[in-house]
Design a protein around this motif. Structure first.
Motif, PDB file in Angstrom:
ATOM      1  N   ILE A  93       6.070 -58.219  49.999  1.00 25.11           N
ATOM      2  CA  ILE A  93       7.147 -59.215  49.909  1.00 25.11           C
ATOM      3  C   ILE A  93       6.738 -60.464  50.681  1.00 25.11           C
ATOM      4  N   ARG A  94       6.185 -60.277  51.860  1.00 23.28           N
ATOM      5  CA  ARG A  94       5.712 -61.424  52.644  1.00 23.28           C
ATOM      6  C   ARG A  94       4.600 -62.172  51.906  1.00 23.28           C
ATOM      7  N   SER A  95       3.659 -61.420  51.345  1.00 26.73           N
ATOM      8  CA  SER A  95       2.547 -62.045  50.627  1.00 26.73           C
ATOM      9  C   SER A  95       3.046 -62.853  49.437  1.00 26.73           C
ATOM     10  N   TYR A  96       3.965 -62.290  48.665  1.00 28.23           N
ATOM     11  CA  TYR A  96       4.469 -63.008  47.498  1.00 28.23           C
ATOM     12  C   TYR A  96       5.287 -64.230  47.912  1.00 28.23           C
ATOM     13  N   THR A  97       5.949 -64.139  49.040  1.00 26.72           N
ATOM     14  CA  THR A  97       6.659 -65.304  49.574  1.00 26.72           C
ATOM     15  C   THR A  97       5.664 -66.440  49.821  1.00 26.72           C
ATOM     16  N   MET A  98       4.524 -66.099  50.396  1.00 28.08           N
ATOM     17  CA  MET A  98       3.496 -67.117  50.642  1.00 28.08           C
ATOM     18  C   MET A  98       2.895 -67.608  49.323  1.00 28.08           C
ATOM     19  N   ALA A  99       2.816 -66.733  48.339  1.00 33.25           N
ATOM     20  CA  ALA A  99       2.284 -67.136  47.033  1.00 33.25           C
ATOM     21  C   ALA A  99       3.172 -68.184  46.370  1.00 33.25           C
ATOM     22  N   LEU A 100       4.443 -68.151  46.670  1.00 32.77           N
ATOM     23  CA  LEU A 100       5.390 -69.079  46.048  1.00 32.77           C
ATOM     24  C   LEU A 100       5.538 -70.402  46.799  1.00 32.77           C
ATOM     25  N   VAL A 101       4.695 -70.625  47.791  1.00 35.84           N
ATOM     26  CA  VAL A 101       4.782 -71.854  48.585  1.00 35.84           C
ATOM     27  C   VAL A 101       4.719 -73.102  47.710  1.00 35.84           C
ATOM     28  N   LEU A 102       3.839 -73.116  46.732  1.00 37.80           N
ATOM     29  CA  LEU A 102       3.731 -74.314  45.887  1.00 37.80           C
ATOM     30  C   LEU A 102       4.994 -74.535  45.061  1.00 37.80           C
ATOM     31  N   VAL A 103       5.661 -73.452  44.693  1.00 38.21           N
ATOM     32  CA  VAL A 103       6.938 -73.587  43.976  1.00 38.21           C
ATOM     33  C   VAL A 103       7.974 -74.208  44.905  1.00 38.21           C
ATOM     34  N   TRP A 104       8.081 -73.656  46.137  1.00 38.26           N
ATOM     35  CA  TRP A 104       9.036 -74.213  47.106  1.00 38.26           C
ATOM     36  C   TRP A 104       8.691 -75.670  47.414  1.00 38.26           C
ATOM     37  N   LEU A 105       7.390 -75.950  47.540  1.00 36.22           N
ATOM     38  CA  LEU A 105       6.946 -77.307  47.853  1.00 36.22           C
ATOM     39  C   LEU A 105       7.379 -78.281  46.757  1.00 36.22           C
ATOM     40  N   ARG A 106       7.228 -77.859  45.510  1.00 33.49           N
ATOM     41  CA  ARG A 106       7.628 -78.710  44.388  1.00 33.49           C
ATOM     42  C   ARG A 106       9.144 -78.929  44.379  1.00 33.49           C
ATOM     43  N   LEU A 107       9.904 -77.866  44.610  1.00 30.62           N
ATOM     44  CA  LEU A 107      11.368 -78.008  44.659  1.00 30.62           C
ATOM     45  C   LEU A 107      11.788 -78.932  45.802  1.00 30.62           C
ATOM     46  N   MET A 108      11.150 -78.780  46.939  1.00 34.83           N
ATOM     47  CA  MET A 108      11.474 -79.642  48.079  1.00 34.83           C
ATOM     48  C   MET A 108      11.116 -81.094  47.778  1.00 34.83           C
ATOM     49  N   PHE A 109      10.021 -81.309  47.045  1.00 33.06           N
ATOM     50  CA  PHE A 109       9.636 -82.660  46.673  1.00 33.06           C
ATOM     51  C   PHE A 109      10.713 -83.276  45.777  1.00 33.06           C
ATOM     52  N   ASP A 110      11.179 -82.496  44.798  1.00 30.52           N
ATOM     53  CA  ASP A 110      12.190 -82.999  43.872  1.00 30.52           C
ATOM     54  C   ASP A 110      13.509 -83.342  44.568  1.00 30.52           C
ATOM     55  N   PHE A 111      13.815 -82.627  45.649  1.00 29.37           N
ATOM     56  CA  PHE A 111      15.085 -82.830  46.357  1.00 29.37           C
ATOM     57  C   PHE A 111      14.899 -83.407  47.762  1.00 29.37           C
ATOM     58  N   GLN A 112      13.745 -84.034  48.000  1.00 27.84           N
ATOM     59  CA  GLN A 112      13.453 -84.505  49.356  1.00 27.84           C
ATOM     60  C   GLN A 112      14.417 -85.571  49.854  1.00 27.84           C
ATOM     61  N   ASP A 113      14.974 -86.359  48.962  1.00 28.37           N
ATOM     62  CA  ASP A 113      15.930 -87.381  49.405  1.00 28.37           C
ATOM     63  C   ASP A 113      17.201 -86.758  49.975  1.00 28.37           C
ATOM     64  N   TYR A 114      17.511 -85.551  49.551  1.00 25.79           N
ATOM     65  CA  TYR A 114      18.687 -84.840  50.069  1.00 25.79           C
ATOM     66  C   TYR A 114      18.339 -83.951  51.252  1.00 25.79           C
ATOM     67  N   VAL A 135       7.425 -72.113  56.152  1.00 25.52           N
ATOM     68  CA  VAL A 135       8.072 -71.563  57.350  1.00 25.52           C
ATOM     69  C   VAL A 135       9.498 -71.107  57.031  1.00 25.52           C
ATOM     70  N   VAL A 136      10.258 -71.920  56.317  1.00 20.58           N
ATOM     71  CA  VAL A 136      11.646 -71.565  56.012  1.00 20.58           C
ATOM     72  C   VAL A 136      11.727 -70.312  55.133  1.00 20.58           C
ATOM     73  N   PRO A 137      10.995 -70.230  53.996  1.00 16.11           N
ATOM     74  CA  PRO A 137      11.055 -68.990  53.208  1.00 16.11           C
ATOM     75  C   PRO A 137      10.587 -67.760  53.992  1.00 16.11           C
ATOM     76  N   LEU A 138       9.562 -67.928  54.810  1.00 13.40           N
ATOM     77  CA  LEU A 138       9.068 -66.790  55.583  1.00 13.40           C
ATOM     78  C   LEU A 138      10.099 -66.320  56.609  1.00 13.40           C
ATOM     79  N   LEU A 139      10.784 -67.248  57.245  1.00 12.29           N
ATOM     80  CA  LEU A 139      11.845 -66.864  58.178  1.00 12.29           C
ATOM     81  C   LEU A 139      12.983 -66.134  57.459  1.00 12.29           C
ATOM     82  N   LEU A 140      13.357 -66.604  56.280  1.00 13.58           N
ATOM     83  CA  LEU A 140      14.409 -65.936  55.507  1.00 13.58           C
ATOM     84  C   LEU A 140      13.994 -64.516  55.106  1.00 13.58           C
ATOM     85  N   VAL A 141      12.749 -64.363  54.685  1.00 15.39           N
ATOM     86  CA  VAL A 141      12.255 -63.043  54.307  1.00 15.39           C
ATOM     87  C   VAL A 141      12.185 -62.123  55.520  1.00 15.39           C
ATOM     88  N   GLU A 142      11.726 -62.641  56.647  1.00 15.35           N
ATOM     89  CA  GLU A 142      11.681 -61.820  57.860  1.00 15.35           C
ATOM     90  C   GLU A 142      13.080 -61.382  58.273  1.00 15.35           C
TER      91      GLU A 142
END
Length: 163
Positions: A93-114, A135-142
């Protein structure tokens, strides 16, 4: 892209309990492809962060992302070999969370103004987004797989003593 395919498309199959129960050989084969893809992608992230990173504030974050992802993946693989499947699942679960970093990064980019309205400097905003993307997804998973269950066990144990 070669590393990403088994990671992004194979990993969700690994969490299907009925597939693991009915076809453990498929789970193991897909898992091996995941480990290969994740290790390759993680080492590439370490390299890009340490050597190539375009933004100074993002380089350390990229390298650490890769290092943490590599550790979680190898720990999950080692635990599966040792037949410690409960710990194996937690590290996957931790590994897959790290695998999705680029997905989270893209979502954060799209909503960075907010999300990062308070960061006006573009370089600092990029660095903040890079760090927050893992860091945020990993903290949530932990919290989900480790902290909350420990608190529940402690609360139940304390409640049982006072009854």
């Amino acid at each position: 892209v070669l590393f990403a395919l088994p990671v992004l498309f194979g990993a969700p199959l690994q969490f299907i309990a009925s597939l693991r129960a009915r076809a453990p050989h498929i789970h193991r084969v897909v898992g091996r492809f995941y480990v290969g893809g994740a290790c390759g992608a993680a080492m590439l992230a370490i390299y890009l962060g340490a050597i190539v990173g375009e933004y100074e504030g993002s380089r350390l974050s990229s390298a650490l992302t890769g290092l943490v992802w590599l550790f979680f993946t190898l720990a999950a693989w080692r635990l599966a070999v040792a037949k410690n499947f409960k710990a194996h699942r937690a590290f996957m679960i931790r590994s897959y969370t790290m695998a999705l970093v680029l997905v989270w990064l893209r979502l954060m980019f799209d909503f960075q103004d907010y999300l990062f309205f308070y960061v006006t400097d573009p370089d600092l905003r990029d660095a903040t987004r890079e760090w927050a993307s893992w860091v945020v997804p990993l903290l949530l998973v932990e919290a989900w797989i480790s902290w909350v269950p420990q608190l529940r066990r402690h609360t139940i144990a304390v409640g049982a003593r006072h009854s």
